[in-house]
Design an enzyme around this catalytic site. Structure first.
Site, PDB file in Angstrom:
ATOM      1  N   TYR A  18       0.819  -1.216   0.000  1.00 36.43           N
ATOM      2  CA  TYR A  18       0.000   0.000   0.000  1.00 36.43           C
ATOM      3  C   TYR A  18       0.851   1.263   0.000  1.00 36.43           C
ATOM      4  O   TYR A  18       0.521   2.229   0.684  1.00 36.43           O
ATOM      5  CB  TYR A  18      -0.935   0.006   1.210  1.00 36.43           C
ATOM      6  CG  TYR A  18      -2.153  -0.854   0.985  1.00 36.43           C
ATOM      7  CD1 TYR A  18      -3.161  -0.419   0.132  1.00 36.43           C
ATOM      8  CD2 TYR A  18      -2.278  -2.088   1.590  1.00 36.43           C
ATOM      9  CE1 TYR A  18      -4.270  -1.210  -0.102  1.00 36.43           C
ATOM     10  CE2 TYR A  18      -3.385  -2.890   1.352  1.00 36.43           C
ATOM     11  CZ  TYR A  18      -4.385  -2.437   0.505  1.00 36.43           C
ATOM     12  OH  TYR A  18      -5.478  -3.215   0.267  1.00 36.43           O
ATOM     13  N   TYR A 145     -14.417  -4.616   3.167  1.00 32.24           N
ATOM     14  CA  TYR A 145     -13.041  -5.044   2.895  1.00 32.24           C
ATOM     15  C   TYR A 145     -12.859  -6.450   3.437  1.00 32.24           C
ATOM     16  O   TYR A 145     -13.064  -6.699   4.620  1.00 32.24           O
ATOM     17  CB  TYR A 145     -12.006  -4.107   3.530  1.00 32.24           C
ATOM     18  CG  TYR A 145     -10.604  -4.591   3.252  1.00 32.24           C
ATOM     19  CD1 TYR A 145     -10.018  -4.398   1.997  1.00 32.24           C
ATOM     20  CD2 TYR A 145      -9.874  -5.283   4.212  1.00 32.24           C
ATOM     21  CE1 TYR A 145      -8.754  -4.880   1.717  1.00 32.24           C
ATOM     22  CE2 TYR A 145      -8.611  -5.763   3.943  1.00 32.24           C
ATOM     23  CZ  TYR A 145      -8.053  -5.559   2.684  1.00 32.24           C
ATOM     24  OH  TYR A 145      -6.792  -6.038   2.414  1.00 32.24           O
ATOM     25  N   ASP A 237     -17.107 -12.181   8.622  1.00 29.77           N
ATOM     26  CA  ASP A 237     -15.676 -11.912   8.534  1.00 29.77           C
ATOM     27  C   ASP A 237     -15.282 -11.147   9.802  1.00 29.77           C
ATOM     28  O   ASP A 237     -15.425  -9.931   9.866  1.00 29.77           O
ATOM     29  CB  ASP A 237     -15.366 -11.109   7.271  1.00 29.77           C
ATOM     30  CG  ASP A 237     -13.887 -10.754   7.166  1.00 29.77           C
ATOM     31  OD1 ASP A 237     -13.134 -11.008   8.133  1.00 29.77           O
ATOM     32  OD2 ASP A 237     -13.485 -10.205   6.118  1.00 29.77           O
ATOM     33  N   LYS A 266      -5.752 -11.848  12.192  1.00 25.42           N
ATOM     34  CA  LYS A 266      -5.275 -10.689  12.953  1.00 25.42           C
ATOM     35  C   LYS A 266      -5.041 -10.981  14.446  1.00 25.42           C
ATOM     36  O   LYS A 266      -3.980 -11.481  14.798  1.00 25.42           O
ATOM     37  CB  LYS A 266      -6.218  -9.503  12.751  1.00 25.42           C
ATOM     38  CG  LYS A 266      -6.165  -8.995  11.304  1.00 25.42           C
ATOM     39  CD  LYS A 266      -6.617  -7.567  11.129  1.00 25.42           C
ATOM     40  CE  LYS A 266      -6.235  -7.032   9.770  1.00 25.42           C
ATOM     41  NZ  LYS A 266      -7.337  -6.818   8.844  1.00 25.42           N
TER      42      LYS A 266
HETATM   43  C1  LIG Z   1      -7.405  -7.265   7.332  1.00 24.98           C
HETATM   44  C2  LIG Z   1      -8.687  -7.881   6.943  1.00 24.98           C
HETATM   45  C3  LIG Z   1      -8.728  -8.964   6.062  1.00 24.98           C
HETATM   46  C4  LIG Z   1      -7.506  -9.487   5.354  1.00 24.98           C
HETATM   47  O1  LIG Z   1      -6.596 -10.042   6.250  1.00 24.98           O
HETATM   48  P1  LIG Z   1      -5.066 -10.195   5.805  1.00 24.98           P
HETATM   49  O2  LIG Z   1      -4.456 -11.002   6.892  1.00 24.98           O
HETATM   50  O3  LIG Z   1      -4.526  -8.803   5.723  1.00 24.98           O
HETATM   51  O4  LIG Z   1      -5.059 -10.888   4.494  1.00 24.98           O
HETATM   52  C5  LIG Z   1      -9.954  -9.547   5.794  1.00 24.98           C
HETATM   53  N1  LIG Z   1     -11.077  -9.086   6.362  1.00 24.98           N
HETATM   54  C6  LIG Z   1     -11.076  -8.056   7.221  1.00 24.98           C
HETATM   55  C7  LIG Z   1     -12.355  -7.614   7.836  1.00 24.98           C
HETATM   56  C8  LIG Z   1      -9.890  -7.405   7.532  1.00 24.98           C
HETATM   57  O5  LIG Z   1      -9.895  -6.335   8.343  1.00 24.98           O
END
Ligand SMILES: *Cc1c(COP(=O)(O)O)cnc(C)c1O
Length: 424
Positions: A18, A145, A237, A266
C-alpha cells in the site's frame, strides 16, 4: 547513523505494501517492541495506537507468548497437515470452537485473513455444487473489505484499489449497510435474488478498511434472518472485529442470529504470527462428506496449521481468558465513550463513532479540495511527530489500541487529537 543505514538498505531492496514508492516518506525503522510501544533505531518511542495494522491485542513482544512460541519451536516447528496432525492444532481448534457460537463445529486452518475469506467463499460455493444445485453469486456490503487476494478482493467494495483488476473480479451483488430506513428494501432485494445467492459475507458491526463504518446489530440480525429463510449461507468476517475489539469476544456476540461461517485472523495469535481460521457448521462440513472424491474441499497452504503459529494463538487465548483482559477492554471502551462525549459537536468533525475499543473521527472535508487531499498525510505526520502511530483512512482517524495501553497514554492520544483539531 544506523537508522539511516537501515532506511537506505530498505529502499534499495524492498517494495512496501500500500505504498507509492516514488512519493512515500522514508519508512521508520522499528527495531524493538514492548507493550504499547514500538522503538526506532534512534531510540524514539512510539505509541502504537493502531495495534500495528489491527493485529496486536496484548502488546508487543509479550513475554508469555514469546515463551510459548520458543518452547514450541524446540519441539515441532512444522508438519504437513494433510494426513498428519499435531497437538497445537487440535488444542487450538477445540479452544476456538469453545469461544465461537455453538453452531460452529469445524475449524479449517490457513495463513491469514484473506485466505480465511477465500476458504469461506469456496466452502459456500462448493456446498451448493456438491449438492447438485449450484448457486454462484455472493452478496456483500458496499465499502466492505475482505482482503487482497482475488476472491477476497471480488467481494470487497470496488475502489481505486481494485480498478486495475475489475474485469477479472467475479460478479457480486453489493448492498448498502442496513438502516431503519432501508431494511425492508434490503430484505426484499435478498428474497428476490435467493435462487442465485450462494452466500452473504459481511464484517459484523464495523467495516474496518471502509473507514471504520459502524452499523447496528439489530439490522444485521434482520439480514441474517432473511438469508436463513431464503437458503443463503452467511459468512461473518471477524478478521478485524474478533478477539475483543468490539467490546465482546466476537462482534457476532451482539447478534441473535449466527452466521454459518466465521473468518478469523489478525488478533488470533495476539498479533504475533500469521494464521487464519475458517470455522463452519456441521451442515456445511457434512456437504463435503462423500465416497465421491470430487466432493473434497481441495484447498490447502504449505503452512496450514503451522505449529508455531498455533502455539502463539494458544498463548494469546490464555491471555484473552484472563479476567484482566476483558477489564482492559471495558476500560478502553469507557475512556473512548467519555472522550467521544467530550468532543462531540466539534465543528471540524463530521462524525465520531465508537464500538468497543475502536473509535473513529471523521474530519469535515469542506470545499477546499487541496486541503482535503493533503489532509491524510498531514494528520499522519502530525501524530508521528507526537510519537503516536495513527494511520488515517482518508479523512478518518481512528484509535484501535492494544488492550494494555495505559490511561495516561490514551489521554495523551486524545489530547493530541484535540491539538490536531485546533491546528490542522
Ligand atoms: C485485514 C482484513 C482482512 C484481510 O486479512 P489479511 O491477513 O490482511 O489478508 C480480511 N477481512 C477483514 C475484515 C480485515 O480487516
Amino acid at each position: 547513523m544506523e537508522q539511516e543505514n537501515l532506511v537506505s538498505r530498505d529502499l534499495a531492496a524492498i517494495w512496501h505494501p500500500y505504498t507509492q514508492m516514488k512519493t512515500a516518506a522514508t519508512p521508520v525503522a522499528i527495531v524493538k517492541g514492548q507493550g504499547t510501544y514500538l522503538y526506532d533505531n534512534s531510540g524514539k518511542r512510539y505509541i502504537d495506537a493502531v495495534s500495528s495494522w489491527w493485529v496486536t491485542t496484548h502488546g508487543h513482544a509479550h513475554p508469555y507468548i514469546a515463551q510459548k512460541v520458543a518452547e514450541q519451536l524446540r519441539v515441532l516447528e512444522h508438519a504437513i497437515f494433510a494426513g498428519f496432525t499435531h497437538p497445537a492444532a487440535i488444542e487450538l481448534a477445540e479452544r476456538v470452537l469453545g469461544v465461537l457460537p455453538q453452531n460452529q463445529q469445524k475449524i479449517f486452518y490457513s495463513d491469514n485473513g484473506s485466505t480465511a475469506v477465500e476458504v469461506a467463499l469456496k466452502m459456500c460455493l462448493q456446498f451448493w455444487s456438491n449438492q447438485g444445485k449450484p448457486k454462484t453469486k455472493i452478496l456483500a456490503f458496499k465499502n466492505a473489505y475482505h482482503g487482497d487476494t482475488f476472491g477476497a478482493m471480488a467481494v470487497s467494495g470496488r475502489s481505486a484499489f481494485t480498478a486495475p483488476f475489475e474485469k477479472l473480479l467475479f460478479e457480486v451483488e453489493f448492498i448498502d449497510l442496513p438502516t431503519a430506513h432501508n431494511i425492508s428494501n434490503l430484505k426484499s432485494q435478498i428474497s428476490h435474488l435467493k435462487d442465485d445467492l450462494a452466500a452473504f459475507i459481511f464484517e459484523p458491526l464495523v467495516q474496518g478498511s471502509g473507514g471504520m463504518l459502524m452499523y447496528e446489530a439489530a439490522y444485521l440480525d434482520e439480514l441474517l434472518k432473511t438469508c436463513k429463510a431464503n437458503n443463503i449461507l452467511t459468512i461473518a468476517d471477524e478478521v478485524m472485529t474478533g478477539f475483543g475489539r468490539t467490546g465482546r469476544f466476537f462482534a457476532s456476540d451482539y447478534l441473535e442470529h449466527t452466521a454459518d461461517i466465521f473468518c478469523l485472523s489478525k488478533g488470533l495469535t495476539g498479533g504475533t504470527m500469521a494464521l487464519g481460521v475458517t470455522s463452519c457448521t456441521n451442515e456445511i462440513y457434512n456437504a463435503f462428506l462423500s465416497d465421491d472424491r470430487l466432493k473434497t474441499l481441495f484447498h490447502g497452504h504449505s503452512f496450514t496449521a503451522n505449529p508455531v503459529a498455533c502455539s502463539a494463538a494458544l498463548a494469546s487465548m490464555d491471555l484473552m481468558e484472563q479476567p484482566e483482559t476483558m477489564q482492559h477492554i471495558r476500560r478502553i471502551s469507557e475512556r473512548h465513550a467519555a472522550f467521544k462525549k467530550e468532543i462531540s459537536g466539534h465543528p471540524k468533525l463530521k462524525d465520531i463513532r465508537q464500538t468497543g475499543t475502536i473509535i473513529a473521527f471523521e474530519w469535515q472535508t469542506g470545499n477546499d479540495t487541496s486541503y482535503f487531499s493533503s489532509l491524510r498525510d498531514r494528520l499522519y505526520q502530525f501524530f508521528l511527530q507526537k510519537n503516536i502511530i495513527l494511520r488515517p483512512l482518508g479523512n478518518i482517524i481512528y484509535i484501535l489500541p492494544p488492550y494494555c495501553i495505559s490511561d495516561d497514554d490514551l489521554a495523551y492520544v486524545y489530547d493530541s487529537i484535540e491539538e490536531a483539531l485546533e491546528t490542522i
